[in-house]
Design a protein around this motif. Structure first.
Motif, short mmCIF file in Angstrom:
data_model
loop_
_atom_site.label_atom_id
_atom_site.label_comp_id
_atom_site.label_asym_id
_atom_site.label_seq_id
_atom_site.Cartn_x
_atom_site.Cartn_y
_atom_site.Cartn_z
N ALA A 39 -2.43 -19.65 47.18
CA ALA A 39 -2.63 -18.46 46.35
C ALA A 39 -1.43 -18.23 45.43
CB ALA A 39 -2.87 -17.24 47.23
N ALA A 40 -0.23 -18.40 45.95
CA ALA A 40 0.97 -18.24 45.11
C ALA A 40 0.99 -19.27 43.99
CB ALA A 40 2.23 -18.36 45.97
N GLN A 41 0.62 -20.49 44.31
CA GLN A 41 0.58 -21.52 43.28
C GLN A 41 -0.45 -21.20 42.20
OE1 GLN A 41 0.02 -24.88 46.00
NE2 GLN A 41 1.88 -25.78 45.13
N LEU A 42 -1.63 -20.78 42.61
CA LEU A 42 -2.70 -20.53 41.66
C LEU A 42 -2.49 -19.27 40.83
CD1 LEU A 42 -5.83 -21.44 43.83
CD2 LEU A 42 -4.70 -22.83 42.08
N LEU A 43 -1.95 -18.23 41.45
CA LEU A 43 -1.86 -16.93 40.78
C LEU A 43 -0.53 -16.68 40.10
CD1 LEU A 43 -3.62 -14.83 43.57
CD2 LEU A 43 -4.63 -15.73 41.45
N VAL A 44 0.54 -17.34 40.56
CA VAL A 44 1.86 -17.07 39.99
C VAL A 44 2.44 -18.29 39.27
CG1 VAL A 44 4.23 -16.38 40.54
CG2 VAL A 44 2.33 -15.35 41.79
N VAL A 45 2.48 -19.42 39.95
CA VAL A 45 3.20 -20.57 39.41
C VAL A 45 2.39 -21.32 38.35
CG1 VAL A 45 4.42 -22.70 39.99
CG2 VAL A 45 4.49 -20.76 41.56
N ARG A 46 1.12 -21.63 38.64
CA ARG A 46 0.31 -22.40 37.68
C ARG A 46 0.21 -21.73 36.31
NH1 ARG A 46 -3.90 -26.00 38.52
NH2 ARG A 46 -3.96 -25.88 36.27
N PRO A 47 -0.01 -20.40 36.23
CA PRO A 47 -0.06 -19.79 34.90
C PRO A 47 1.25 -19.98 34.11
CG PRO A 47 -1.02 -18.31 36.51
CD PRO A 47 -0.39 -19.45 37.28
N ARG A 48 2.37 -19.91 34.80
CA ARG A 48 3.66 -20.12 34.13
C ARG A 48 3.81 -21.58 33.67
NH1 ARG A 48 7.68 -16.51 37.95
NH2 ARG A 48 6.68 -14.52 37.44
N ARG A 106 12.45 -24.55 36.03
CA ARG A 106 12.60 -24.05 37.40
C ARG A 106 11.24 -23.77 38.03
NH1 ARG A 106 17.19 -19.78 36.00
NH2 ARG A 106 18.68 -21.29 35.20
N VAL A 107 10.31 -23.37 37.20
CA VAL A 107 8.96 -23.08 37.71
C VAL A 107 8.34 -24.36 38.28
CG1 VAL A 107 6.66 -22.23 37.11
CG2 VAL A 107 8.67 -21.17 36.11
N HIS A 108 8.58 -25.48 37.62
CA HIS A 108 8.08 -26.76 38.12
C HIS A 108 8.67 -27.05 39.50
CE1 HIS A 108 8.03 -31.17 38.58
NE2 HIS A 108 6.81 -31.03 38.11
N TYR A 109 9.96 -26.82 39.65
CA TYR A 109 10.60 -27.06 40.94
C TYR A 109 10.07 -26.10 42.01
CZ TYR A 109 13.76 -30.27 38.64
OH TYR A 109 14.27 -31.33 37.94
N SER A 110 9.72 -24.89 41.64
CA SER A 110 9.14 -23.97 42.63
C SER A 110 7.76 -24.46 43.05
CB SER A 110 9.12 -22.52 42.14
OG SER A 110 8.50 -22.41 40.91
N TYR A 111 7.00 -25.05 42.13
CA TYR A 111 5.69 -25.61 42.49
C TYR A 111 5.88 -26.75 43.49
CZ TYR A 111 0.83 -27.07 42.04
OH TYR A 111 -0.47 -27.36 42.31
N THR A 147 1.37 -23.53 32.93
CA THR A 147 0.43 -23.70 31.82
C THR A 147 1.02 -23.19 30.51
OG1 THR A 147 -1.47 -23.58 33.29
CG2 THR A 147 -1.88 -23.09 30.96
N ARG A 148 1.69 -22.03 30.57
CA ARG A 148 2.34 -21.51 29.36
C ARG A 148 3.39 -22.48 28.86
NH1 ARG A 148 1.68 -16.63 32.13
NH2 ARG A 148 3.80 -16.60 32.91
N ARG A 149 4.19 -23.03 29.76
CA ARG A 149 5.23 -23.97 29.37
C ARG A 149 4.63 -25.24 28.77
NH1 ARG A 149 9.82 -26.28 28.83
NH2 ARG A 149 10.57 -28.06 30.02
N SER A 150 3.59 -25.77 29.43
CA SER A 150 2.99 -27.00 28.90
C SER A 150 2.30 -26.73 27.56
CB SER A 150 2.03 -27.64 29.90
OG SER A 150 0.94 -26.82 30.16
N ASP A 151 1.76 -25.52 27.37
CA ASP A 151 1.21 -25.15 26.06
C ASP A 151 2.28 -25.26 24.98
OD1 ASP A 151 -1.33 -24.64 27.05
OD2 ASP A 151 -1.04 -22.46 27.15
N LEU A 152 3.47 -24.77 25.29
CA LEU A 152 4.58 -24.84 24.33
C LEU A 152 4.98 -26.29 24.05
CD1 LEU A 152 6.82 -21.93 25.67
CD2 LEU A 152 5.56 -21.96 23.51
N ALA A 175 1.29 -37.85 40.05
CA ALA A 175 1.93 -37.02 39.02
C ALA A 175 3.19 -37.67 38.44
CB ALA A 175 2.23 -35.63 39.55
N PRO A 176 4.14 -38.11 39.26
CA PRO A 176 5.33 -38.72 38.65
C PRO A 176 5.07 -40.09 38.04
CG PRO A 176 5.62 -38.46 41.06
CD PRO A 176 4.28 -37.91 40.70
#
Length: 150
Positions: A88-97, A123-128, A99-104, A27-28
């Protein structure tokens, strides 16, 4: 050691290797490759992480089946439960956020509060990333606990 425990250890360590290789190496590095723009890197990242998360979900199901078939130590069970909850937290909470940011970003804009720095990690990236670190620790513990019979 039972066959189920050997397979559970192998699954844990295989999953561990995948997370380290993709989240902390691929990724990096892809953003440092010549000719890879932010948009191309994000597009590649979305595909790679979608594939990784799909494989992770399958591995989680395999581990859960193995836990039910031949329960290992309480330590191993707890570690696998942590891994599954983190995924589950990554898939249901963090990834959708994310995705929205990368869409923007891909559309050429950023979230209003980040309009001045659209390429800055959120910050969402750092939580992931933080959840990935927890997942790594739990995978090490689960694999080691199954091997040790602890």
């Amino acid at each position: 050691m039972s066959t189920a425990h050997a397979v559970a250890a192998a699954v844990s360590f295989t999953w561990l290797g995948m997370v380290i290789a993709i989240s902390f190496i691929e990724a990096p590095l892809k953003f440092r490759a010549p000719g890879v723009s932010l948009q191309i890197g994000l597009g590649i990242g979305r595909l790679v992480f979608r594939a990784l998360n799909t494989v992770e979900a399958v591995l989680a199901v395999v581990l859960l089946i193995l836990l039910v078939a031949d329960p290992p130590s309480p330590t191993a069970i707890a570690a696998v439960c942590v891994v599954v909850v983190v995924l589950a937290a990554q898939l249901l909470v963090v990834r959708p956020r994310l995705t929205r940011r990368s869409d923007l970003v891909l559309a050429g804009s950023a979230a209003p509060h980040e309009a001045d720095q659209p390429t800055r990690r959120s910050r969402v990236h750092y939580s992931y990333v933080g959840l990935e670190l927890v997942k790594i620790a739990a995978l090490v513990i689960s694999g080691a606990a199954v091997l040790a019979g602890a």
